[in-house]
Design a protein around this motif. Structure first.
Motif, PDB file in Angstrom:
ATOM      1  N   LEU A  20      27.000   0.752  33.970  1.00  0.00           N
ATOM      2  CA  LEU A  20      26.468   0.034  32.827  1.00  0.00           C
ATOM      3  C   LEU A  20      26.176  -1.420  33.174  1.00  0.00           C
ATOM      4  O   LEU A  20      26.868  -2.026  33.996  1.00  0.00           O
ATOM      5  N   GLY A  21      25.163  -1.963  32.525  1.00  0.00           N
ATOM      6  CA  GLY A  21      24.828  -3.369  32.661  1.00  0.00           C
ATOM      7  C   GLY A  21      24.989  -4.072  31.325  1.00  0.00           C
ATOM      8  O   GLY A  21      25.711  -3.602  30.443  1.00  0.00           O
ATOM      9  N   PRO A  22      24.300  -5.174  31.119  1.00  0.00           N
ATOM     10  CA  PRO A  22      24.421  -5.914  29.862  1.00  0.00           C
ATOM     11  C   PRO A  22      23.685  -5.223  28.716  1.00  0.00           C
ATOM     12  O   PRO A  22      22.839  -4.348  28.930  1.00  0.00           O
ATOM     13  N   ALA A  23      24.012  -5.635  27.502  1.00  0.00           N
ATOM     14  CA  ALA A  23      23.340  -5.101  26.320  1.00  0.00           C
ATOM     15  C   ALA A  23      21.882  -5.566  26.300  1.00  0.00           C
ATOM     16  O   ALA A  23      21.560  -6.691  26.690  1.00  0.00           O
ATOM     17  N   VAL A  24      21.003  -4.681  25.823  1.00  0.00           N
ATOM     18  CA  VAL A  24      19.570  -4.996  25.706  1.00  0.00           C
ATOM     19  C   VAL A  24      19.271  -5.585  24.333  1.00  0.00           C
ATOM     20  O   VAL A  24      18.538  -6.552  24.196  1.00  0.00           O
ATOM     21  N   GLY A  25      19.853  -4.992  23.298  1.00  0.00           N
ATOM     22  CA  GLY A  25      19.594  -5.406  21.929  1.00  0.00           C
ATOM     23  C   GLY A  25      20.041  -4.312  20.983  1.00  0.00           C
ATOM     24  O   GLY A  25      20.729  -3.369  21.384  1.00  0.00           O
ATOM     25  N   THR A  26      19.638  -4.424  19.730  1.00  0.00           N
ATOM     26  CA  THR A  26      19.998  -3.452  18.708  1.00  0.00           C
ATOM     27  C   THR A  26      18.817  -2.537  18.424  1.00  0.00           C
ATOM     28  O   THR A  26      17.687  -3.009  18.265  1.00  0.00           O
ATOM     29  N   ALA A  27      19.083  -1.244  18.353  1.00  0.00           N
ATOM     30  CA  ALA A  27      18.038  -0.261  18.076  1.00  0.00           C
ATOM     31  C   ALA A  27      17.744  -0.247  16.582  1.00  0.00           C
ATOM     32  O   ALA A  27      18.531   0.277  15.789  1.00  0.00           O
ATOM     33  N   SER A  28      16.626  -0.827  16.189  1.00  0.00           N
ATOM     34  CA  SER A  28      16.241  -0.810  14.778  1.00  0.00           C
ATOM     35  C   SER A  28      16.095   0.629  14.302  1.00  0.00           C
ATOM     36  O   SER A  28      15.513   1.459  15.004  1.00  0.00           O
ATOM     37  N   THR A 353      10.273  -2.845  17.734  1.00  0.00           N
ATOM     38  CA  THR A 353      11.161  -2.671  16.576  1.00  0.00           C
ATOM     39  C   THR A 353      10.635  -1.660  15.567  1.00  0.00           C
ATOM     40  O   THR A 353      11.316  -1.347  14.591  1.00  0.00           O
ATOM     41  N   ILE A 354       9.420  -1.146  15.788  1.00  0.00           N
ATOM     42  CA  ILE A 354       8.893  -0.019  15.015  1.00  0.00           C
ATOM     43  C   ILE A 354       8.280   0.956  16.000  1.00  0.00           C
ATOM     44  O   ILE A 354       7.587   0.559  16.943  1.00  0.00           O
ATOM     45  N   ALA A 355       8.536   2.242  15.790  1.00  0.00           N
ATOM     46  CA  ALA A 355       7.871   3.281  16.578  1.00  0.00           C
ATOM     47  C   ALA A 355       7.672   4.487  15.674  1.00  0.00           C
ATOM     48  O   ALA A 355       8.529   4.798  14.839  1.00  0.00           O
ATOM     49  N   ALA A 356       6.543   5.154  15.830  1.00  0.00           N
ATOM     50  CA  ALA A 356       6.241   6.318  14.996  1.00  0.00           C
ATOM     51  C   ALA A 356       5.686   7.438  15.863  1.00  0.00           C
ATOM     52  O   ALA A 356       4.612   7.304  16.448  1.00  0.00           O
ATOM     53  N   MET A 357       6.453   8.516  15.963  1.00  0.00           N
ATOM     54  CA  MET A 357       5.938   9.690  16.662  1.00  0.00           C
ATOM     55  C   MET A 357       4.777  10.261  15.853  1.00  0.00           C
ATOM     56  O   MET A 357       4.872  10.472  14.650  1.00  0.00           O
ATOM     57  N   ALA A 358       3.670  10.495  16.547  1.00  0.00           N
ATOM     58  CA  ALA A 358       2.489  11.042  15.899  1.00  0.00           C
ATOM     59  C   ALA A 358       2.332  12.509  16.327  1.00  0.00           C
ATOM     60  O   ALA A 358       2.205  12.769  17.515  1.00  0.00           O
ATOM     61  N   GLN A 359       2.372  13.428  15.337  1.00  0.00           N
ATOM     62  CA  GLN A 359       2.587  13.183  13.916  1.00  0.00           C
ATOM     63  C   GLN A 359       3.828  13.941  13.467  1.00  0.00           C
ATOM     64  O   GLN A 359       4.698  14.152  14.310  1.00  0.00           O
ATOM     65  N   LEU A 360       3.903  14.410  12.230  1.00  0.00           N
ATOM     66  CA  LEU A 360       5.151  14.961  11.713  1.00  0.00           C
ATOM     67  C   LEU A 360       5.142  16.480  11.593  1.00  0.00           C
ATOM     68  O   LEU A 360       6.053  17.154  12.070  1.00  0.00           O
ATOM     69  N   PHE A 384      14.350  14.213  19.596  1.00  0.00           N
ATOM     70  CA  PHE A 384      14.166  13.167  18.590  1.00  0.00           C
ATOM     71  C   PHE A 384      15.370  13.114  17.659  1.00  0.00           C
ATOM     72  O   PHE A 384      15.918  12.038  17.391  1.00  0.00           O
ATOM     73  N   ALA A 385      15.798  14.272  17.156  1.00  0.00           N
ATOM     74  CA  ALA A 385      16.936  14.298  16.232  1.00  0.00           C
ATOM     75  C   ALA A 385      18.201  13.770  16.896  1.00  0.00           C
ATOM     76  O   ALA A 385      19.005  13.071  16.257  1.00  0.00           O
ATOM     77  N   ALA A 386      18.392  14.081  18.169  1.00  0.00           N
ATOM     78  CA  ALA A 386      19.579  13.587  18.884  1.00  0.00           C
ATOM     79  C   ALA A 386      19.491  12.083  19.109  1.00  0.00           C
ATOM     80  O   ALA A 386      20.461  11.346  18.908  1.00  0.00           O
ATOM     81  N   ALA A 387      18.329  11.602  19.520  1.00  0.00           N
ATOM     82  CA  ALA A 387      18.172  10.170  19.780  1.00  0.00           C
ATOM     83  C   ALA A 387      18.294   9.349  18.502  1.00  0.00           C
ATOM     84  O   ALA A 387      18.772   8.202  18.532  1.00  0.00           O
ATOM     85  N   ALA A 388      17.884   9.925  17.379  1.00  0.00           N
ATOM     86  CA  ALA A 388      17.929   9.190  16.108  1.00  0.00           C
ATOM     87  C   ALA A 388      19.354   8.845  15.687  1.00  0.00           C
ATOM     88  O   ALA A 388      19.550   7.970  14.835  1.00  0.00           O
ATOM     89  N   ARG A 389      20.338   9.485  16.299  1.00  0.00           N
ATOM     90  CA  ARG A 389      21.732   9.119  16.005  1.00  0.00           C
ATOM     91  C   ARG A 389      22.056   7.717  16.515  1.00  0.00           C
ATOM     92  O   ARG A 389      23.087   7.146  16.149  1.00  0.00           O
ATOM     93  N   SER A 390      21.171   7.152  17.346  1.00  0.00           N
ATOM     94  CA  SER A 390      21.401   5.812  17.890  1.00  0.00           C
ATOM     95  C   SER A 390      20.867   4.702  16.993  1.00  0.00           C
ATOM     96  O   SER A 390      20.940   3.531  17.364  1.00  0.00           O
ATOM     97  N   ALA A 391      20.314   5.054  15.848  1.00  0.00           N
ATOM     98  CA  ALA A 391      19.777   4.032  14.945  1.00  0.00           C
ATOM     99  C   ALA A 391      20.868   3.019  14.598  1.00  0.00           C
ATOM    100  O   ALA A 391      21.966   3.390  14.180  1.00  0.00           O
TER     101      ALA A 391
END
Length: 509
Positions: A20-28, A353-360, A384-391
């Motif tokens: 691990l390295g330093p923190a990048v930021g917060t996942a909006s 800070t915004i991302a939208a998978m196209a489409q739904l 996507f559903a697994a990664a969204a737990r990082s919000a």
């Protein structure tokens, strides 16, 4: 519980140490957005089908709503896309029996306007997502945009706000996120403009909208893709003219497998470079424009899609209502790439800070829906559903000790930690087409306590997909993972993506 144990030749495995390295930021939370356009069966037969057995009283498909919530979507962009550049929002409000049918030139379709702004706002409330409205700056103008804003956001007491009330929405929709047009750098776009032409109408419109509400969040149009001949110069021109007026700059990118699985699996490397180049222009303009806002990237279209299909749509004969367009059957390889793209987005959370998978739904979407039957999850739904737990999590940088190729390491790790420090999400991609990876991830600084779940997306056939007849062939399945002395160990077969959730002792205690 059965654990997935893919067989692999030990001689074709690599040992991969990751630290691990330093923190990048917060996942909006807005990084886990999606996109609904009046295109194909995205709306009609997708999110809206009054005759479906699961339909709500408003005509929304209940099975799709359930899957949208499961997917973890937070914000949805609407109504386009290319569609919006020829769309008059007035056609989609008021009594349905009085709404006109129109030709949609962008997608060679007939738009009935049965579903419009009020229906979308109601659908967002039902789905628990934030609306992100795009306005027509193609064939449309500033006056129409400001009237739409008044219709959606003013409480009452004016002609347009009272019209919304009369149409069944007594409370304002309070839309905060607005896209100032769509892909106007592209010659395929209705109302295609030069960078200077677009920058002028975007600035005028943004200024007018801020006179209504200075706290609105506005997205200016950036490049439609990284190969546009105006890429970079377009961004600079637009940002210089809209300095102090916009909060986000959009960018769009799609990937597809073109007879080279290895190159396709490395798509995230291309996304990394694209985002960093857009950010470089933003930083340059910020340095030269002292009044510029702190602009971030809105990656409001991204996915796996062979965009060469677009030419075939444009040449279709005749116009139809909700034709079947861009209904991609996603594969294991597609899902692995989508998982890696999500990792790239997370590791750039300081600039995106915004991302939208196209489409739904249906149209290049993680959800498929057919008339009269339950909707199902495509392969790309699962990462996507697994990664969204990082919000809302802190994203922590990682470093691998594996031998790098010219395109970077085959195994890529992304680590996030909850704000209270008690939960860690680990995402791993093995993008090698041939070699397995035995991963040893050093998490000691996070004080991991136990593996809550470890799941793998993989299939012996990298081009397997989920179909109406076999809906769960490709899912995330439990995979053995060992945690000892703060180190996480697991094996990844070729062309696979994994998600591991760990509990931690708070504050490393």
């Amino acid at each position: 519980m059965h654990h997935l144990r893919p067989t692999a030749d030990p001689a074709a495995s690599d040992h991969v140490g990751i630290t691990l390295g330093p923190a990048v930021g917060t996942a909006s939370p807005r990084l886990f957005g999606s996109f609904v356009e009046h295109l194909g069966r995205g709306v009609y037969g997708g999110i809206y089908e009054p005759g479906h057995p699961s339909a709500t009283s408003e005509g929304f498909r209940g099975d799709v709503l359930e899957l949208v919530r499961e997917l973890g979507v937070t914000v949805v962009r609407y109504p386009g896309g290319n569609f919006v550049s020829g769309y008059d929002w007035r056609d989609g409000v008021g009594p349905r029996d009085r709404r006109p049918s129109r030709l949609d030139l962008a997608w060679k379709s007939i738009e009935t306007n049965e579903f419009g702004t009020d229906e979308f706002a109601a659908w967002c409330r039902a789905a628990g997502v934030e609306p992100m409205l795009a306005i027509n700056l193609g064939l449309g103008d500033t006056a129409s945009a400001v009237r739409l804003l008044e219709y959606t956001n003013h409480p009452s007491g004016t002609e347009l706000s009272d019209e919304r009330v009369a149409n069944g929405s007594p409370e304002p929709h309070d839309v905060r996120l607005w896209c100032l047009g769509n892909e106007l750098d592209g010659p395929w776009q209705l109302g295609h403009r030069t960078a200077e032409g677009y920058a002028e109408i975007a600035a005028v419109t943004a200024s007018a909208m801020r006179m209504f509400d200075p706290e609105l969040e506005l997205v200016a149009v950036g490049s439609s893709n990284a190969e546009m001949p105006t890429f970079g110069a377009w961004e600079q021109t637009v940002l210089e003219r809209t300095a102090g007026l916009v909060d986000f700059l959009s960018c769009h990118i799609y990937f597809y497998e073109d007879d080279d699985l290895g190159a396709f699996l490395r798509s995230a490397r291309v996304l990394d470079g694209f985002l960093e180049k857009v950010d470089a222009v933003i930083r340059h303009v910020k340095a030269t424009q002292p009044d510029a806002r702190d602009v971030k990237i809105s990656l409001d279209e991204w996915n796996v899609w062979d965009h060469r299909e677009y030419g075939g749509i444009a040449s279709r004969p005749g116009f139809e209502i909700a034709p079947r367009l861009l209904e991609v059957d996603y594969t294991v390889a597609d899902a692995v790439v989508v998982g890696s793209l999500l990792q790239s987005i997370l590791t750039h959370c300081d600039i995106v800070t915004i991302a939208a998978m196209a489409q739904l739904v249906n149209v290049i979407g993680p959800i498929r829906a057919e008339p009269g039957t339950p909707a199902w999850r495509q392969t790309i739904f699962h990462p996507f559903a697994a990664a969204a737990r990082s919000a809302g999590h802190t994203v922590i940088s990682t470093r691998t000790d594996a031998a790098d190729t010219a395109d970077g390491a085959d195994t890529v790790a992304t680590v996030t930690q909850s704000a209270d420090g008690t939960a860690v999400e680990v995402m791993l991609t093995n993008r090698s087409p041939e070699r397995s990876a035995d991963v040893d991830l050093d998490l000691r600084s996070l004080a991991p306590d136990a593996v809550e779940s470890a799941q793998l997306l993989w299939d012996p056939d990298a081009h397997a997909s989920n179909t109406a007849d076999d809906r769960d062939r490709v899912v995330l399945r439990p995979v053995p993972a060992v945690l000892g002395e703060g180190r996480l160990r697991l094996s990844l077969p070729p062309v696979s993506w994994a998600a591991v959730r760990l509990s931690c002792r708070p504050n490393g205690g």
